[in-house]
Write a protein that holds these residues in place. Structure first.
Motif, PDB file in Angstrom:
ATOM      1  N   ALA A 738      54.940  45.860  83.786  1.00  0.00           N
ATOM      2  CA  ALA A 738      55.837  46.172  82.673  1.00  0.00           C
ATOM      3  C   ALA A 738      55.861  47.669  82.388  1.00  0.00           C
ATOM      4  N   VAL A 739      54.717  48.333  82.508  1.00  0.00           N
ATOM      5  CA  VAL A 739      54.660  49.781  82.276  1.00  0.00           C
ATOM      6  C   VAL A 739      55.501  50.509  83.315  1.00  0.00           C
ATOM      7  N   ARG A 740      55.441  50.061  84.574  1.00  0.00           N
ATOM      8  CA  ARG A 740      56.263  50.702  85.608  1.00  0.00           C
ATOM      9  C   ARG A 740      57.747  50.574  85.268  1.00  0.00           C
ATOM     10  N   GLY A 741      58.188  49.414  84.835  1.00  0.00           N
ATOM     11  CA  GLY A 741      59.590  49.249  84.441  1.00  0.00           C
ATOM     12  C   GLY A 741      59.939  50.122  83.255  1.00  0.00           C
ATOM     13  N   TYR A 742      59.006  50.210  82.285  1.00  0.00           N
ATOM     14  CA  TYR A 742      59.222  51.061  81.106  1.00  0.00           C
ATOM     15  C   TYR A 742      59.364  52.521  81.525  1.00  0.00           C
ATOM     16  N   LEU A 743      58.510  52.984  82.432  1.00  0.00           N
ATOM     17  CA  LEU A 743      58.578  54.378  82.885  1.00  0.00           C
ATOM     18  C   LEU A 743      59.906  54.667  83.580  1.00  0.00           C
ATOM     19  N   ALA A 744      60.398  53.696  84.363  1.00  0.00           N
ATOM     20  CA  ALA A 744      61.679  53.898  85.045  1.00  0.00           C
ATOM     21  C   ALA A 744      62.810  54.030  84.029  1.00  0.00           C
ATOM     22  N   ARG A 745      62.799  53.188  83.000  1.00  0.00           N
ATOM     23  CA  ARG A 745      63.842  53.276  81.972  1.00  0.00           C
ATOM     24  C   ARG A 745      63.721  54.573  81.182  1.00  0.00           C
ATOM     25  N   LEU A 746      62.497  55.005  80.921  1.00  0.00           N
ATOM     26  CA  LEU A 746      62.278  56.228  80.163  1.00  0.00           C
ATOM     27  C   LEU A 746      62.770  57.447  80.944  1.00  0.00           C
ATOM     28  N   LEU A 747      62.504  57.482  82.255  1.00  0.00           N
ATOM     29  CA  LEU A 747      62.970  58.606  83.066  1.00  0.00           C
ATOM     30  C   LEU A 747      64.491  58.627  83.126  1.00  0.00           C
ATOM     31  N   ARG A 748      65.109  57.449  83.219  1.00  0.00           N
ATOM     32  CA  ARG A 748      66.576  57.410  83.227  1.00  0.00           C
ATOM     33  C   ARG A 748      67.118  58.015  81.944  1.00  0.00           C
ATOM     34  N   GLU A 749      66.485  57.703  80.828  1.00  0.00           N
ATOM     35  CA  GLU A 749      66.933  58.234  79.543  1.00  0.00           C
ATOM     36  C   GLU A 749      66.785  59.753  79.496  1.00  0.00           C
ATOM     37  N   VAL A 750      65.654  60.265  79.964  1.00  0.00           N
ATOM     38  CA  VAL A 750      65.422  61.712  79.942  1.00  0.00           C
ATOM     39  C   VAL A 750      66.409  62.435  80.859  1.00  0.00           C
ATOM     40  N   LEU A 751      66.725  61.821  81.998  1.00  0.00           N
ATOM     41  CA  LEU A 751      67.673  62.425  82.942  1.00  0.00           C
ATOM     42  C   LEU A 751      69.118  62.318  82.474  1.00  0.00           C
TER      43      LEU A 751
END
Length: 816
Positions: A738-751
């Protein structure tokens, strides 16, 4: 006591030694003097100019027509429209509602240049277009840009304003200022971004001398090339009209023409018309260009720069200073005034400036022109495009290069236009051409032109250019087959490029086909999506490209062959015959490697030839089978190189190279060309797949702007249908998946990426950089404890690896 006299033989020997030393010193002096004045070659050009002009051919067609590029203020420049008032002199107002505007400055291929969506939106559009025009200029010079190779290219940029960032400067709301505010708008970053993005190692210099900026940049580039500071030089100029402030200021000085057009040397001249544009030239030493077979478009003979000094005013033109800079440039070029067939004048169309400029030209050139008995044509492209300010010099240079190439002089005034009565045209040796005309017959075999550029800052520049005449080459030996390679960064661009190349091939003169194929193979950087075909003629190659595109499949990650295995049957008699056939077809590839001339076996010689294509080769000897095969993985794929008919080996080698290229290998094809083959400059360039990146100008009302996240029309607003999904609450630190999925969504938001990040690509390939990494980790640390340092994060590995490493670290540290 009398000194002992020297033997006559000794005296003779001493004199001979002194004479030899003197000759060596004289030769060295000549060598240094020649290096100081070494001619340079223009080998590539790229441009974005008013009127929708985006190629040298399109620019030349425009120059030979009679239209001008002025247009009303575009709808997406509301600030310029808001300050317009037709009454000159109104405080805080501009009386100009027309200029030379570019057709599109909002769209950009951020993915091609590895720039995140977030950064692309905040980049000054000048930086975006500089990247594109620089890339196109290098492709037209047939210089393949591989970022990891650190090409020795210097970048010299003339740019005087960056107004895009003003739309972020709302003192009541500073929330839109982020790290890219600095790098997106600073003048130094325009040149620096080109070098960083393309991986160059040469000097990087941004120049602001107002209207003479890009010609001054040209002067600095010539000095750098002659001094050995770089092998290639990119000379760029850029200008956009985004701010109402400068427009209002220029109107308050009455510098601008109310009609928005420059009327160079005309009686109705009433100020200059503004314009915008971006351009790039590729320069190198002429002897290097000739040795490499580059497409030499024109020769730079000399240049000079000076300043007005203690003139009547900082912004007023200084005739004596203009004379000085023209004389200095002619001296640097070792050119006599009577050799000039054209002067591309500064020609702003101002009451004061035009007569001063013609007077300066007369002071330097007039006597020689009158003595030779036929006039010197002068004009200015500003009358067609507008005054592009910092980019005016680059527009003038590209125009002059095209004139020298074609041996023609475009009209510089209309048939009915009355010329400036304050200039004594009847006694001067200058003429403003009213129609398109050939270069003067007396100078047709020696075409030389000068380019003026005078800055409001007081900095003056002049450049002397000359046409280049190629020595005829003997026809290249007929080839039984040719190889064409085409690649792009995504399938859509590949399809567009294949179509353009196919159409070009169908129009190619058969005699030029080897040069076209050689340029496509060696003058373009290879990308992930590829096709490569062989064929006996241009129509066959074009059809094969279309068929290969239909069968194209996206490449698998990490599938590119790292090694090829050469399997040979030791002692097979066909090997020596194959080496002989390869030597006949590809003499450059086999030079110095011929069977019977070395102690090496034919198997070793064949392996050495494959290595010359920059392929890493393993040699395996065997007892039976075809004389030679090449194999590579995964798979493996195996292809016969030498079979029962060794004379077919050159054709089989081309087919193998096509397969290897398509599989992702990066062979170097330079040695496949026939001796003396030249590179071609007018081939299709990369088809950028652009998307809109634009910040709207702020409104004066207090309601949220359309580009503000609080406005419902903004893509990041929760109610917007295309909104980037916001990151939901952080999962438990021990739930690694779940943390890996969260990190992917967070990076998309920052980008600010509209799509999910590609987990198979690295952080850097997804558009990340030092700013993004800081923002990303900062957001992660808001909810988790992170023990890894920035240096320990695998940013060059696939994102799946990065997120796995971070998730493992977070599981240890826990939530905050």
């Amino acid at each position: 006591m009398r000194p002992q006299s020297m033997d006559p033989v000794q005296i003779k020997k001493l004199m001979e030694d002194q004479l030899k030393q003197s000759r060596r010193l004289q030769a060295r002096v000549r060598e240094l003097e020649e290096a100081r004045r070494a001619p340079l070659a223009v080998v590539g050009m790229g441009l974005r100019l008013p009127g929708g002009l985006d190629s040298p051919d399109g620019y030349w067609d425009f120059l030979r027509a009679d239209a001008d590029a002025s247009a009303p203020i575009p709808q997406d420049r509301p600030g310029l429209r808001a300050v317009y008032d037709p009454t000159p002199g109104r405080p805080g107002r501009s009386y100009v509602d027309r200029a030379g505007f570019l057709a599109d400055i909002a769209h950009f291929d951020a993915d091609f240049f590895g720039i995140s969506q977030r950064e692309a939106k905040l980049l000054d559009p000048q930086q975006r277009m500089l990247l594109e025009t620089a890339w196109e200029a290098l492709e037209r010079a047939a210089i393949a840009v591989r970022r990891t190779e650190r090409l020795n290219v210097g970048v010299y940029l003339g740019m005087m304003a960056s107004e895009y960032g003003e739309r972020l400067e709302d003192r009541d709301d500073m929330s839109r200022i982020d790290p890219y505010y600095t790098t997106g708008g600073g003048l130094c970053f325009g040149a620096g971004r080109i070098s960083h993005t393309m991986g160059f190692s040469g000097p990087v210099i941004s120049v602001d001398t107002a209207c003479s900026s890009s010609l001054t940049a040209m002067h600095l580039a010539t000095r750098a090339l002659r001094g050995g500071e770089c092998r290639y030089a990119l000379v760029c100029g850029s200008n956009l009209l985004l701010s109402a402030s400068l427009m209002v200021s220029l109107c308050q000085t009455r510098a601008l023409s109310p009609g928005g057009r420059s009327k160079s040397f005309r009686a109705d001249a009433d100020g200059y018309g503004r314009g915008e544009g971006v351009g790039a030239l590729v320069l190198m030493r002429r002897q290097d260009a000739e040795r490499e077979g580059r497409p030499i478009l024109a020769v730079v003979r000399g240049s000079a720069v000076n300043h007005d000094g203690a003139a009547s005013g900082l912004t007023a033109p200084n005739g004596p200073a203009q004379q000085e800079v023209i004389r200095a440039a002619l001296d640097d070029a070792a050119t006599a005034p009577g050799e000039l067939g054209w002067i591309e004048a500064h020609g702003t169309g101002t009451v004061l400036g035009d007569p001063v400029e013609v007077g300066a030209l007369d002071g330097v050139l007039g006597a020689a022109v009158r003595e030779r008995g036929f006039p010197l044509a002068i004009g200015s492209v500003k009358s067609r495009l507008g005054h592009l300010e910092a980019a005016s010099g680059i527009a003038a240079l590209i125009k002059t290069v095209l004139m020298l190439q074609h041996g023609q002089i475009p009209a510089a005034a209309g048939q009915d236009d009355e010329l400036n009565p304050h200039i004594a045209w009847d006694r001067l040796g200058f003429a403003v051409p009213r129609r398109n005309q050939p270069w003067p017959a007396q100078l047709a075999d020696h075409r030389v032109a000068g380019v003026n550029s005078f800055g409001m800052s007081g900095t003056n520049a002049h450049v002397v250019l000359q046409a280049h005449h190629h020595d005829p080459l003997p026809p290249a030996p007929a080839r039984r087959r040719e190889l064409v390679t085409v690649s792009a960064k995504d399938p859509a661009a590949l399809a567009e490029l294949v179509d353009a190349v196919s159409r070009h091939l169908k129009q190619t003169d058969p005699a030029q086909l080897p040069e076209v194929c050689h340029t496509l193979r060696t003058g373009r950087a290879p990308f992930a999506h590829r096709v490569a075909v062989t064929g006996a003629d241009a129509p066959q190659l074009a059809d094969a490209l279309s068929a290969a595109l239909a069968d194209h499949r996206p490449p698998a990650r990490d599938s590119a062959p790292r090694w090829v295995t050469l399997r040979v049957t030791a002692g097979a008699p066909e090997l020596e015959a194959a080496l002989a056939a390869l030597a006949q077809e590809y003499p450059a590839l086999t030079r110095g490697v011929t069977a019977g001339q070395h102690q090496e076996s034919p198997e070793d010689l064949l392996a050495r030839l494959i290595g010359r294509l920059r392929l890493r080769v393993r040699l395996e000897r065997r007892a039976t089978g075809p004389a030679a095969e090449l194999a590579w993985g995964p798979g493996p794929t195996t292809r016969t190189l030498v079979g029962d008919r060794p004379e077919q080996s050159p054709l089989l080698l081309l087919d193998i190279l096509a397969d290897l290229f398509t599989a992702g290998a990066d062979p170097r094809f330079e040695a496949l060309c026939a001796p003396g083959t030249r590179l071609v400059g007018d081939l299709p360039t990369y088809p950028f797949q652009r998307r809109r990146f634009w910040i709207e100008e702020p409104r004066t009302a207090r309601d949220p702007r359309p580009d503000h996240p609080d406005h419902p029309d903004h893509p990041d607003h929760p109610d917007h249908p295309d909104a980037v999904s916001r990151t939901p609450g952080a999962p438990d630190a021990t739930d690694r998946e779940a943390v890996r999925g969260y990190l992917a969504r967070l990076l998309r938001e920052v980008l600010h990426a509209p799509d999910d990040v590609d987990l198979d690509e690295s952080f850097l390939d997804n558009g990340g950089d030092s700013f993004i990494s800081t923002l990303f980790i900062t957001k992660v640390e808001e909810v988790y404890t992170v023990g890894l340092t920035a240096g320990e994060l695998p940013l060059d590995q696939p994102l799946s690896d990065l997120f796995t490493a971070l998730a493992a670290d977070i599981a240890t540290g826990g939530a905050r």
